[in-house]
Write a protein that holds these residues in place. Structure first.
Motif, PDB file in Angstrom:
ATOM      1  N   TYR A   6       0.841  -1.195   0.000  1.00  0.00           N
ATOM      2  CA  TYR A   6       0.000   0.000   0.000  1.00  0.00           C
ATOM      3  C   TYR A   6       0.877   1.246   0.000  1.00  0.00           C
ATOM      4  N   ASP A   7       0.338   2.323  -0.596  1.00  0.00           N
ATOM      5  CA  ASP A   7       1.026   3.613  -0.553  1.00  0.00           C
ATOM      6  C   ASP A   7       0.730   4.348   0.749  1.00  0.00           C
ATOM      7  N   LEU A   8      -0.440   4.086   1.311  1.00  0.00           N
ATOM      8  CA  LEU A   8      -0.816   4.690   2.585  1.00  0.00           C
ATOM      9  C   LEU A   8      -1.865   3.827   3.261  1.00  0.00           C
ATOM     10  N   GLY A   9      -2.088   4.106   4.543  1.00  0.00           N
ATOM     11  CA  GLY A   9      -3.073   3.335   5.283  1.00  0.00           C
ATOM     12  C   GLY A   9      -3.880   4.221   6.205  1.00  0.00           C
ATOM     13  N   THR A  10      -5.125   3.806   6.466  1.00  0.00           N
ATOM     14  CA  THR A  10      -5.964   4.472   7.451  1.00  0.00           C
ATOM     15  C   THR A  10      -6.521   3.420   8.408  1.00  0.00           C
ATOM     16  N   GLY A  11      -6.709   3.836   9.665  1.00  0.00           N
ATOM     17  CA  GLY A  11      -7.225   2.917  10.665  1.00  0.00           C
ATOM     18  C   GLY A  11      -7.204   3.569  12.032  1.00  0.00           C
ATOM     19  N   ASN A  12      -7.410   4.898  12.061  1.00  0.00           N
ATOM     20  CA  ASN A  12      -7.304   5.658  13.305  1.00  0.00           C
ATOM     21  C   ASN A  12      -5.941   5.408  13.961  1.00  0.00           C
ATOM     22  N   PHE A  13      -4.890   5.448  13.141  1.00  0.00           N
ATOM     23  CA  PHE A  13      -3.539   5.158  13.625  1.00  0.00           C
ATOM     24  C   PHE A  13      -3.002   6.310  14.474  1.00  0.00           C
ATOM     25  N   GLY A  14      -2.783   6.027  15.757  1.00  0.00           N
ATOM     26  CA  GLY A  14      -2.209   7.017  16.646  1.00  0.00           C
ATOM     27  C   GLY A  14      -0.715   7.166  16.391  1.00  0.00           C
ATOM     28  N   VAL A  15      -0.228   8.394  16.505  1.00  0.00           N
ATOM     29  CA  VAL A  15       1.188   8.674  16.272  1.00  0.00           C
ATOM     30  C   VAL A  15       1.941   8.510  17.592  1.00  0.00           C
ATOM     31  N   THR A  16       2.643   7.404  17.727  1.00  0.00           N
ATOM     32  CA  THR A  16       3.430   7.136  18.938  1.00  0.00           C
ATOM     33  C   THR A  16       4.912   7.165  18.609  1.00  0.00           C
ATOM     34  N   GLU A  17       5.731   7.292  19.644  1.00  0.00           N
ATOM     35  CA  GLU A  17       7.176   7.322  19.430  1.00  0.00           C
ATOM     36  C   GLU A  17       7.664   5.997  18.829  1.00  0.00           C
ATOM     37  N   GLU A  18       7.093   4.902  19.262  1.00  0.00           N
ATOM     38  CA  GLU A  18       7.493   3.604  18.721  1.00  0.00           C
ATOM     39  C   GLU A  18       7.176   3.513  17.231  1.00  0.00           C
ATOM     40  N   ARG A  19       5.997   3.937  16.839  1.00  0.00           N
ATOM     41  CA  ARG A  19       5.613   3.870  15.418  1.00  0.00           C
ATOM     42  C   ARG A  19       6.422   4.845  14.574  1.00  0.00           C
ATOM     43  N   ARG A  20       6.770   6.007  15.119  1.00  0.00           N
ATOM     44  CA  ARG A  20       7.520   7.004  14.356  1.00  0.00           C
ATOM     45  C   ARG A  20       8.879   6.478  13.893  1.00  0.00           C
ATOM     46  N   ARG A  21       9.376   5.450  14.558  1.00  0.00           N
ATOM     47  CA  ARG A  21      10.675   4.895  14.161  1.00  0.00           C
ATOM     48  C   ARG A  21      10.613   4.170  12.825  1.00  0.00           C
ATOM     49  N   THR A  22       9.435   3.676  12.465  1.00  0.00           N
ATOM     50  CA  THR A  22       9.322   2.883  11.227  1.00  0.00           C
ATOM     51  C   THR A  22       8.251   3.379  10.265  1.00  0.00           C
ATOM     52  N   ILE A  23       7.428   4.326  10.707  1.00  0.00           N
ATOM     53  CA  ILE A  23       6.305   4.810   9.908  1.00  0.00           C
ATOM     54  C   ILE A  23       6.303   6.327   9.886  1.00  0.00           C
ATOM     55  N   ASP A  24       5.922   6.928   8.753  1.00  0.00           N
ATOM     56  CA  ASP A  24       5.694   8.361   8.669  1.00  0.00           C
ATOM     57  C   ASP A  24       4.192   8.626   8.733  1.00  0.00           C
ATOM     58  N   PHE A  25       3.818   9.744   9.349  1.00  0.00           N
ATOM     59  CA  PHE A  25       2.406  10.092   9.496  1.00  0.00           C
ATOM     60  C   PHE A  25       2.139  11.510   9.014  1.00  0.00           C
TER      61      PHE A  25
ATOM     62  N   PHE B  46      -7.901   9.330  28.866  1.00  0.00           N
ATOM     63  CA  PHE B  46      -6.720   8.902  29.611  1.00  0.00           C
ATOM     64  C   PHE B  46      -5.459   9.522  29.022  1.00  0.00           C
ATOM     65  N   HIS B  47      -5.324   9.453  27.693  1.00  0.00           N
ATOM     66  CA  HIS B  47      -4.131  10.000  27.042  1.00  0.00           C
ATOM     67  C   HIS B  47      -4.485  10.392  25.613  1.00  0.00           C
ATOM     68  N   ARG B  48      -4.179  11.621  25.237  1.00  0.00           N
ATOM     69  CA  ARG B  48      -4.469  12.108  23.887  1.00  0.00           C
ATOM     70  C   ARG B  48      -3.351  11.726  22.916  1.00  0.00           C
ATOM     71  N   LEU B  49      -3.746  11.436  21.666  1.00  0.00           N
ATOM     72  CA  LEU B  49      -2.785  11.109  20.618  1.00  0.00           C
ATOM     73  C   LEU B  49      -3.195  11.760  19.300  1.00  0.00           C
ATOM     74  N   ASP B  50      -2.217  12.259  18.555  1.00  0.00           N
ATOM     75  CA  ASP B  50      -2.496  12.668  17.185  1.00  0.00           C
ATOM     76  C   ASP B  50      -2.752  11.427  16.351  1.00  0.00           C
ATOM     77  N   VAL B  51      -3.628  11.562  15.368  1.00  0.00           N
ATOM     78  CA  VAL B  51      -3.975  10.458  14.468  1.00  0.00           C
ATOM     79  C   VAL B  51      -3.693  10.896  13.044  1.00  0.00           C
ATOM     80  N   GLY B  52      -3.145   9.998  12.237  1.00  0.00           N
ATOM     81  CA  GLY B  52      -2.802  10.408  10.883  1.00  0.00           C
ATOM     82  C   GLY B  52      -2.832   9.313   9.836  1.00  0.00           C
ATOM     83  N   PHE B  53      -2.708   9.742   8.588  1.00  0.00           N
ATOM     84  CA  PHE B  53      -2.479   8.809   7.494  1.00  0.00           C
ATOM     85  C   PHE B  53      -1.106   8.193   7.708  1.00  0.00           C
ATOM     86  N   ALA B  54      -0.990   6.908   7.462  1.00  0.00           N
ATOM     87  CA  ALA B  54       0.277   6.213   7.690  1.00  0.00           C
ATOM     88  C   ALA B  54       0.962   5.912   6.359  1.00  0.00           C
ATOM     89  N   PHE B  55       2.294   6.086   6.328  1.00  0.00           N
ATOM     90  CA  PHE B  55       3.103   5.834   5.141  1.00  0.00           C
ATOM     91  C   PHE B  55       4.380   5.099   5.546  1.00  0.00           C
TER      92      PHE B  55
END
Length: 316
Positions: free
Chosen positions: A134-153, A258-267
């Motif tokens: 896929y070129d991009l993904g959607t799924g209410n993906f929260g932007v976390t520090e762990e995901r930022r290491r392997t995914i762009d949002f 409990f904890h707020r997160l930014d949500v974005g398109f995943a690449f």
């Protein structure tokens, strides 16, 4: 806890035809910041067209890689698990709707692109970005520090983590994981909620208390069924999703954020698509389309002022 026929009827209406769940019922998700949940108690999903009026933004489109502009299409993997307002199927079991769907379609129109959408499980999409499926993904993906290491949002809303329980629960609000000690906590498989719960299990042992048990499910219906039937004591999920679900299901209540997160398109990491998508989201904010989408799904409390590329996670 025994589930009444009335509860099951409301429960089943939220479930999509594609999930084919029956007696145990199913749930969804969304925000209640704008008043009554979209569609009210009936569980009917809004179908207002908020995308067709979007026009191409030449400046944003110019930021696309040349091969993408020439091809004119993008492959998108969308997680559609019957979880409004993020995404769900209409009663026909085929038509996909939701906040994630509207935002992706609106951005594509702003960029002059067509989306080739394929539905996929939540936990399968992020790995598939790296493989090029896929070129991009959607799924209410929260932007976390762990995901930022392997995914762009590229962000488009701010959602986050919260909890819901049955009305007979002694829990009033969860502000510390120690409050969950000894309980069964239900959540989605492969989500940030599962990771967060597993990472914090130690707080119970550290305090000399019985650890909570994490029950993971791949379908939203199974999560809510476990809570309704007493196999789980509490559900951890998205703020918007929990607010929507408890409005549709008698006998449940939302315990708050409990904890707020930014949500974005995943690449995939290093994508060249991010600047164009960021510019397109910002156009939607400026021309009013953004607010119309949020209003449609009752999620105005999740609005952001401007889209950002892979922002750092803000720890509470």
């Amino acid at each position: 806890m025994r589930t009444s026929r009335t509860s099951l009827s409301a429960f089943a209406l939220i479930t999509t035809a594609a999930l084919a769940l029956t007696a145990c019922g199913s749930g969804g998700s969304s925000d209640a910041s704008a008043g009554a949940a979209p569609g009210g108690r009936s569980g009917k999903l809004p179908t207002t067209d908020v995308v067709s009026s979007v026009t191409k933004n030449e400046k944003a489109a110019a930021l696309l890689p040349a091969d993408v502009r020439e091809r004119g299409t993008l492959r998108i993997g969308s997680s559609v698990g019957g979880t409004p307002p993020g995404s769900a199927y209409l009663e026909d079991g085929k038509t996909v709707v939701g906040q994630d769907i509207d935002f992706a379609d609106a951005v594509a129109k702003a960029l002059g692109l067509r989306l080739k959408r394929e539905t996929a499980s939540f936990e399968a999409i992020l790995p598939a970005l790296g493989s090029g499926k896929y070129d991009l993904g959607t799924g209410n993906f929260g932007v976390t520090e762990e995901r930022r290491r392997t995914i762009d949002f590229v962000t488009y809303i701010n959602d986050g983590q919260g909890f819901a329980v049955r009305d007979d629960s002694k829990l009033k609000k969860v502000t510390d994981f120690r409050q969950l000690c000894g309980l069964n906590v239900a959540t989605g498989a492969g989500t940030t909620f599962e990771v967060t719960l597993e990472d914090n299990k130690h707080v119970c042992a550290d305090a000399g208390e019985k650890p909570y048990s994490v029950k993971t499910y791949t379908e939203q219906g199974a999560i809510w069924g476990s809570l309704q039937q007493g196999r789980s004591d509490v559900v951890m999920s998205t703020i918007n999703g929990l607010r929507y679900a408890v409005k549709q299901q008698p006998g449940l209540k939302f315990l708050g954020e409990f904890h707020r997160l930014d949500v974005g398109f995943a690449f995939k990491k290093g994508t060249k698509l991010a600047p164009a998508f960021q510019a397109a989201v910002n156009q939607l904010i400026a021309d009013g389309t953004y607010d119309r989408i949020l209003k449609k799904w009752g999620t105005r409390a999740s609005a952001i002022d401007a889209s950002r590329i892979s922002p750092r996670e803000i720890k509470d």
